[in-house]
Write a protein that holds these residues in place. Structure first.
Motif, PDB file in Angstrom:
ATOM      1  N   ALA A 196     -30.362  37.426   8.339  1.00 51.74           N
ATOM      2  CA  ALA A 196     -29.991  38.525   9.377  1.00 51.74           C
ATOM      3  C   ALA A 196     -30.130  40.002   8.773  1.00 51.74           C
ATOM      4  O   ALA A 196     -30.197  40.181   7.389  1.00 51.74           O
ATOM      5  N   HIS A 197     -29.789  40.987   9.488  1.00 54.29           N
ATOM      6  CA  HIS A 197     -29.486  42.273   9.197  1.00 54.29           C
ATOM      7  C   HIS A 197     -27.931  42.788   8.831  1.00 54.29           C
ATOM      8  O   HIS A 197     -27.242  42.073   9.299  1.00 54.29           O
ATOM      9  N   GLY A 198     -27.736  43.645   7.997  1.00 53.61           N
ATOM     10  CA  GLY A 198     -26.227  43.855   7.504  1.00 53.61           C
ATOM     11  C   GLY A 198     -25.578  42.633   7.020  1.00 53.61           C
ATOM     12  O   GLY A 198     -25.953  41.988   6.096  1.00 53.61           O
ATOM     13  N   ALA A 199     -24.391  42.233   7.359  1.00 53.99           N
ATOM     14  CA  ALA A 199     -23.415  41.414   7.048  1.00 53.99           C
ATOM     15  C   ALA A 199     -23.446  40.249   7.801  1.00 53.99           C
ATOM     16  O   ALA A 199     -23.065  40.312   9.081  1.00 53.99           O
ATOM     17  N   VAL A 200     -23.218  39.215   7.222  1.00 49.33           N
ATOM     18  CA  VAL A 200     -22.599  37.910   7.961  1.00 49.33           C
ATOM     19  C   VAL A 200     -21.527  37.222   7.358  1.00 49.33           C
ATOM     20  O   VAL A 200     -21.630  37.229   6.063  1.00 49.33           O
ATOM     21  N   GLY A 235     -33.143  30.060  24.405  1.00 41.74           N
ATOM     22  CA  GLY A 235     -33.933  30.116  23.157  1.00 41.74           C
ATOM     23  C   GLY A 235     -33.233  29.620  21.823  1.00 41.74           C
ATOM     24  O   GLY A 235     -32.118  29.116  21.913  1.00 41.74           O
ATOM     25  N   ASN A 236     -33.814  30.011  21.008  1.00 44.92           N
ATOM     26  CA  ASN A 236     -33.493  29.490  19.581  1.00 44.92           C
ATOM     27  C   ASN A 236     -32.114  30.552  19.155  1.00 44.92           C
ATOM     28  O   ASN A 236     -32.161  31.513  19.150  1.00 44.92           O
ATOM     29  N   PRO A 237     -30.956  29.777  18.436  1.00 47.42           N
ATOM     30  CA  PRO A 237     -29.901  30.474  18.410  1.00 47.42           C
ATOM     31  C   PRO A 237     -29.831  31.168  17.081  1.00 47.42           C
ATOM     32  O   PRO A 237     -29.375  32.093  16.976  1.00 47.42           O
ATOM     33  N   ALA A 238     -30.507  30.818  16.057  1.00 52.80           N
ATOM     34  CA  ALA A 238     -30.780  31.582  15.002  1.00 52.80           C
ATOM     35  C   ALA A 238     -31.414  32.765  15.112  1.00 52.80           C
ATOM     36  O   ALA A 238     -31.189  33.796  14.729  1.00 52.80           O
ATOM     37  N   ARG A 239     -32.481  32.637  16.002  1.00 46.05           N
ATOM     38  CA  ARG A 239     -33.399  34.111  16.366  1.00 46.05           C
ATOM     39  C   ARG A 239     -32.370  35.298  17.000  1.00 46.05           C
ATOM     40  O   ARG A 239     -32.377  35.994  16.974  1.00 46.05           O
ATOM     41  N   THR A 240     -31.810  34.301  18.009  1.00 42.58           N
ATOM     42  CA  THR A 240     -30.871  35.293  18.858  1.00 42.58           C
ATOM     43  C   THR A 240     -29.772  35.801  17.875  1.00 42.58           C
ATOM     44  O   THR A 240     -29.632  37.380  18.133  1.00 42.58           O
ATOM     45  N   LEU A 241     -29.114  35.320  17.236  1.00 41.83           N
ATOM     46  CA  LEU A 241     -28.148  35.908  16.259  1.00 41.83           C
ATOM     47  C   LEU A 241     -28.676  36.881  15.267  1.00 41.83           C
ATOM     48  O   LEU A 241     -28.016  38.077  14.761  1.00 41.83           O
ATOM     49  N   ILE A 242     -29.987  36.393  14.873  1.00 40.52           N
ATOM     50  CA  ILE A 242     -30.588  37.405  13.746  1.00 40.52           C
ATOM     51  C   ILE A 242     -30.845  38.522  14.427  1.00 40.52           C
ATOM     52  O   ILE A 242     -30.684  39.663  13.774  1.00 40.52           O
ATOM     53  N   ASP A 243     -31.430  38.622  15.588  1.00 40.43           N
ATOM     54  CA  ASP A 243     -31.595  39.684  16.615  1.00 40.43           C
ATOM     55  C   ASP A 243     -30.325  40.759  16.925  1.00 40.43           C
ATOM     56  O   ASP A 243     -30.457  41.948  16.738  1.00 40.43           O
ATOM     57  N   ALA A 244     -29.277  39.865  17.183  1.00 40.90           N
ATOM     58  CA  ALA A 244     -28.176  40.593  17.310  1.00 40.90           C
ATOM     59  C   ALA A 244     -27.560  41.348  16.155  1.00 40.90           C
ATOM     60  O   ALA A 244     -26.796  42.272  16.425  1.00 40.90           O
ATOM     61  N   SER A 245     -27.857  40.859  14.839  1.00 36.71           N
ATOM     62  CA  SER A 245     -27.118  41.291  13.957  1.00 36.71           C
ATOM     63  C   SER A 245     -27.739  42.744  13.565  1.00 36.71           C
ATOM     64  O   SER A 245     -26.892  43.451  12.908  1.00 36.71           O
ATOM     65  N   ALA A 246     -28.865  43.096  14.310  1.00 38.19           N
ATOM     66  CA  ALA A 246     -29.390  44.524  13.878  1.00 38.19           C
ATOM     67  C   ALA A 246     -28.446  45.453  14.518  1.00 38.19           C
ATOM     68  O   ALA A 246     -28.579  46.662  14.104  1.00 38.19           O
ATOM     69  N   ALA A 281     -20.325  49.454  17.433  1.00 37.89           N
ATOM     70  CA  ALA A 281     -20.935  47.990  17.130  1.00 37.89           C
ATOM     71  C   ALA A 281     -19.700  47.059  17.335  1.00 37.89           C
ATOM     72  O   ALA A 281     -18.615  47.284  16.887  1.00 37.89           O
ATOM     73  N   ALA A 282     -20.019  46.059  17.979  1.00 36.26           N
ATOM     74  CA  ALA A 282     -19.399  45.076  18.380  1.00 36.26           C
ATOM     75  C   ALA A 282     -19.220  43.845  17.145  1.00 36.26           C
ATOM     76  O   ALA A 282     -20.223  43.835  16.646  1.00 36.26           O
ATOM     77  N   VAL A 283     -18.226  43.164  17.237  1.00 38.04           N
ATOM     78  CA  VAL A 283     -18.304  41.959  16.292  1.00 38.04           C
ATOM     79  C   VAL A 283     -18.869  40.654  17.121  1.00 38.04           C
ATOM     80  O   VAL A 283     -18.566  40.633  18.354  1.00 38.04           O
ATOM     81  N   VAL A 284     -20.059  40.406  16.674  1.00 32.13           N
ATOM     82  CA  VAL A 284     -20.822  39.043  17.306  1.00 32.13           C
ATOM     83  C   VAL A 284     -20.446  37.861  16.458  1.00 32.13           C
ATOM     84  O   VAL A 284     -20.428  37.625  15.311  1.00 32.13           O
ATOM     85  N   VAL A 285     -20.017  36.928  17.505  1.00 29.26           N
ATOM     86  CA  VAL A 285     -19.850  35.734  16.859  1.00 29.26           C
ATOM     87  C   VAL A 285     -20.455  34.437  17.747  1.00 29.26           C
ATOM     88  O   VAL A 285     -20.489  34.558  18.819  1.00 29.26           O
TER      89      VAL A 285
END
Length: 307
Positions: free
Chosen positions: A150-154, A109-120, A19-23
């Protein structure tokens, strides 16, 4: 041995090797700091870094009128600026970790939705705090949505010394089952960082003051202290067995978890909290303590979700 409820799941962000670190980045000073912080962490853990920026999806549409053409041209300029922003963010990441594998994504699209999806699927998601003005600091809508859902940790990167490598990892322990993932994540972080873990527990979420006209300090709290000490020991027991290398310090207070955690954030390298209060209601966005800390703490804050 730890009970099943105290085991990090196999798909936990701290256990998924690929898993990558997403920023997320928007070009602000806060996001630049977040990109650099995320790059150092990804390099330390031999992970890739994925940098995300979002644009309005209209930039990808074919114009059908003169007005559409004007809007299209404007959005194309915005898209070019966004691509430049991502390239700059990639350079910032490589400047602090030259051997790091860095990928970028310009998502419509929406940045919040994109990052929430990526958090999975991420090791964790990193965001920068907006420039604050003391008590007037507020969460941006994207940061609030991602931190809440988000899923997991932010991790919200904030504080005057966000790259502090000394000091303990500090976790707020509310004593509830919904707080278990935060405790587990804190132990994992302390182990990875070879840092002391400070477990802070307060039996009341209220701040210093009075209850029924009587000061907290004048109330008969000896029995509470014994009970809360036992509760904290129970919550930590399984994790100390799972992470025997982590030295744990316990701190119990009558009231004011946000004040104690804020005090610790002045010297900690990371603050870890759960995403909801000890009630654990799914309808709540963030527990009041977590909400306050991601706006006011003096070090990066990790918000860990129950899933």
């Amino acid at each position: 041995m730890p009970s099943h409820s105290q085991s990090l799941p196999s798909d936990s962000p701290h256990r998924t090797a690929a898993a990558a670190v997403v920023v997320g980045t928007d070009g602000s000073d806060g996001s630049v700091t977040a990109v650099r912080w995320a790059a150092r962490l990804a390099a330390d853990r031999d992970r890739a870094l994925h940098i995300v920026h979002c644009t309005d999806p209209i930039a990808d549409r074919t114009p059908r009128s003169a007005y559409d053409a004007f809007i299209y041209a404007t959005m194309q300029d915005i898209r070019l600026a966004a691509e430049h922003m991502l390239a700059t963010a990639r350079e910032d990441a490589l400047a602090v970790a030259p051997s790091l594998t860095v990928t970028t994504e310009l998502a419509p699209g929406n940045p919040a939705r994109t990052l929430i999806d990526a958090s999975a699927h991420a090791h964790l998601v990193v965001l920068g705090a907006a420039a604050s003005a003391g008590a007037l600091a507020h969460l941006g809508s994207t940061l609030l949505a991602v931190t809440s859902h988000a899923h997991g940790a932010v991790v919200i990167v904030r504080g005057p010394e966000p790259d502090r490598r000394s000091g303990p990892v500090v976790v707020g322990v509310d004593g509830s089952s919904v707080g278990e993932p935060a405790v587990g994540a804190a132990f994992a972080e302390a182990s990875l960082r070879a840092a002391e873990l400070v477990a802070v527990h307060a039996w009341s979420d209220l701040t210093q003051g009075q209850f029924g006209g009587t000061s907290y300090l004048e109330m008969p709290i000896d029995d509470f202290a014994v009970a809360e000490e036992a509760l904290l020991a129970e919550r930590l027991a399984g994790w100390t067995e799972q992470f025997p290398d982590v030295v744990v310090r316990r701190e119990i207070d009558v009231y004011g978890p946000r004040e104690r955690l804020a005090h610790w954030s002045k010297t900690a390298q990371l603050l870890v909290v759960g995403s909801r209060g000890r009630g654990g209601f799914r309808g709540l966005l963030l527990g009041s303590t977590s909400n306050w800390l991601v706006q006011h703490a003096d070090c990066p804050v990790m918000v860990v979700h129950h899933d």
